[in-house]
Motif scaffolding. Sequence first.
Motif, PDB file in Angstrom:
ATOM      1  N   THR A 179       0.822  -1.200   0.000  1.00  0.00           N
ATOM      2  CA  THR A 179       0.000   0.000   0.000  1.00  0.00           C
ATOM      3  C   THR A 179       0.864   1.261   0.000  1.00  0.00           C
ATOM      4  OG1 THR A 179      -0.067   0.104   2.405  1.00  0.00           O
ATOM      5  CG2 THR A 179      -1.770  -1.217   1.317  1.00  0.00           C
ATOM      6  N   HIS A 180       0.206   2.385  -0.235  1.00  0.00           N
ATOM      7  CA  HIS A 180       0.918   3.668  -0.154  1.00  0.00           C
ATOM      8  C   HIS A 180       1.386   3.920   1.276  1.00  0.00           C
ATOM      9  CE1 HIS A 180       2.201   7.511  -1.625  1.00  0.00           C
ATOM     10  NE2 HIS A 180       1.560   8.124  -0.638  1.00  0.00           N
ATOM     11  N   ARG A 181       0.621   3.416   2.225  1.00  0.00           N
ATOM     12  CA  ARG A 181       1.024   3.557   3.632  1.00  0.00           C
ATOM     13  C   ARG A 181       2.346   2.842   3.891  1.00  0.00           C
ATOM     14  NH1 ARG A 181      -3.203   2.606   8.223  1.00  0.00           N
ATOM     15  NH2 ARG A 181      -2.596   4.557   9.149  1.00  0.00           N
ATOM     16  N   ALA A 182       2.564   1.713   3.212  1.00  0.00           N
ATOM     17  CA  ALA A 182       3.826   0.980   3.347  1.00  0.00           C
ATOM     18  C   ALA A 182       4.995   1.829   2.870  1.00  0.00           C
ATOM     19  CB  ALA A 182       3.763  -0.320   2.543  1.00  0.00           C
ATOM     20  N   VAL A 183       4.801   2.501   1.756  1.00  0.00           N
ATOM     21  CA  VAL A 183       5.852   3.373   1.220  1.00  0.00           C
ATOM     22  C   VAL A 183       6.136   4.496   2.206  1.00  0.00           C
ATOM     23  CG1 VAL A 183       6.444   4.955  -0.653  1.00  0.00           C
ATOM     24  CG2 VAL A 183       5.283   2.811  -1.168  1.00  0.00           C
ATOM     25  N   LYS A 184       5.109   5.109   2.720  1.00  0.00           N
ATOM     26  CA  LYS A 184       5.278   6.205   3.677  1.00  0.00           C
ATOM     27  C   LYS A 184       5.985   5.739   4.950  1.00  0.00           C
ATOM     28  CE  LYS A 184       3.217   9.615   1.551  1.00  0.00           C
ATOM     29  NZ  LYS A 184       3.901  10.847   1.194  1.00  0.00           N
ATOM     30  N   THR A 185       5.663   4.530   5.396  1.00  0.00           N
ATOM     31  CA  THR A 185       6.311   3.994   6.589  1.00  0.00           C
ATOM     32  C   THR A 185       7.805   3.811   6.356  1.00  0.00           C
ATOM     33  OG1 THR A 185       4.286   2.883   7.285  1.00  0.00           O
ATOM     34  CG2 THR A 185       6.346   2.060   8.212  1.00  0.00           C
ATOM     35  N   ALA A 186       8.172   3.204   5.232  1.00  0.00           N
ATOM     36  CA  ALA A 186       9.593   3.011   4.921  1.00  0.00           C
ATOM     37  C   ALA A 186      10.306   4.342   4.727  1.00  0.00           C
ATOM     38  CB  ALA A 186       9.753   2.129   3.685  1.00  0.00           C
ATOM     39  N   MET A 187       9.614   5.321   4.168  1.00  0.00           N
ATOM     40  CA  MET A 187      10.196   6.654   4.022  1.00  0.00           C
ATOM     41  C   MET A 187      10.495   7.249   5.395  1.00  0.00           C
ATOM     42  SD  MET A 187       7.780   8.243   1.005  1.00  0.00           S
ATOM     43  CE  MET A 187       8.275   9.928   1.357  1.00  0.00           C
ATOM     44  N   ARG A 188       9.562   7.082   6.314  1.00  0.00           N
ATOM     45  CA  ARG A 188       9.733   7.606   7.667  1.00  0.00           C
ATOM     46  C   ARG A 188      10.887   6.903   8.380  1.00  0.00           C
ATOM     47  NH1 ARG A 188       4.903   6.880   9.140  1.00  0.00           N
ATOM     48  NH2 ARG A 188       5.197   4.975  10.315  1.00  0.00           N
ATOM     49  N   TRP A 189      10.997   5.592   8.197  1.00  0.00           N
ATOM     50  CA  TRP A 189      12.070   4.830   8.834  1.00  0.00           C
ATOM     51  C   TRP A 189      13.442   5.256   8.340  1.00  0.00           C
ATOM     52  CZ3 TRP A 189      10.084  -0.887   8.101  1.00  0.00           C
ATOM     53  CH2 TRP A 189       9.033  -1.133   8.989  1.00  0.00           C
ATOM     54  N   THR A 190      13.552   5.552   7.040  1.00  0.00           N
ATOM     55  CA  THR A 190      14.867   5.730   6.421  1.00  0.00           C
ATOM     56  C   THR A 190      15.213   7.156   6.018  1.00  0.00           C
ATOM     57  OG1 THR A 190      13.994   5.306   4.212  1.00  0.00           O
ATOM     58  CG2 THR A 190      14.803   3.403   5.462  1.00  0.00           C
ATOM     59  N   GLY A 191      14.207   7.991   5.800  1.00  0.00           N
ATOM     60  CA  GLY A 191      14.460   9.321   5.272  1.00  0.00           C
ATOM     61  C   GLY A 191      14.661   9.322   3.762  1.00  0.00           C
ATOM     62  N   ALA A 192      14.414   8.185   3.120  1.00  0.00           N
ATOM     63  CA  ALA A 192      14.563   8.069   1.669  1.00  0.00           C
ATOM     64  C   ALA A 192      13.343   8.666   0.970  1.00  0.00           C
ATOM     65  CB  ALA A 192      14.722   6.605   1.265  1.00  0.00           C
ATOM     66  N   SER A 193      13.499   8.960  -0.311  1.00  0.00           N
ATOM     67  CA  SER A 193      12.398   9.533  -1.081  1.00  0.00           C
ATOM     68  C   SER A 193      11.360   8.457  -1.421  1.00  0.00           C
ATOM     69  CB  SER A 193      12.915  10.152  -2.371  1.00  0.00           C
ATOM     70  OG  SER A 193      13.324   9.135  -3.268  1.00  0.00           O
ATOM     71  N   GLU A 194      10.189   8.920  -1.818  1.00  0.00           N
ATOM     72  CA  GLU A 194       9.107   8.001  -2.182  1.00  0.00           C
ATOM     73  C   GLU A 194       9.512   7.121  -3.366  1.00  0.00           C
ATOM     74  OE1 GLU A 194       4.384   8.143  -3.498  1.00  0.00           O
ATOM     75  OE2 GLU A 194       5.439   9.992  -3.001  1.00  0.00           O
ATOM     76  N   ARG A 195      10.117   7.717  -4.372  1.00  0.00           N
ATOM     77  CA  ARG A 195      10.521   6.959  -5.567  1.00  0.00           C
ATOM     78  C   ARG A 195      11.544   5.886  -5.193  1.00  0.00           C
ATOM     79  NH1 ARG A 195       8.533   5.126 -10.021  1.00  0.00           N
ATOM     80  NH2 ARG A 195       8.498   3.837  -8.309  1.00  0.00           N
TER      81      ARG A 195
END
Length: 100
Positions: free
Chosen positions: A40-56
């Motif tokens: 899900t998009h929520r999964a992407v947002k969670t990983a972004m929050r964990w790492t500071g990496a961009s969405e792409r």
Amino acid sequence: MRTKTGTFVPKTGTNVHLEADAADYRTAIAAALRDELGLTHRAVKTAMRWTGASERTVKYWIAGERGPSGEHLIALARHSDIVFHMVLLLADRHDGADAE
């Protein structure tokens, strides 16, 4: 029209085939992220929050097109037990290959 001049490094020497290992790594981390977070998009947002990496970047990781490196991999392993165990499994598998 001006031509580009400069030096280049000739491609010589022993070929090291790391592509298969890199693909295995990307596939393994992608599977771990999908198991942990889903698609899900929520999964992407969670990983972004964990790492500071961009969405792409995170989308590339989840799709298995690219793999996280360095600080991002450490951050993922810190937050995800599945990613952490996958890294250990990959390290153990490659350690056993070196012993042969």
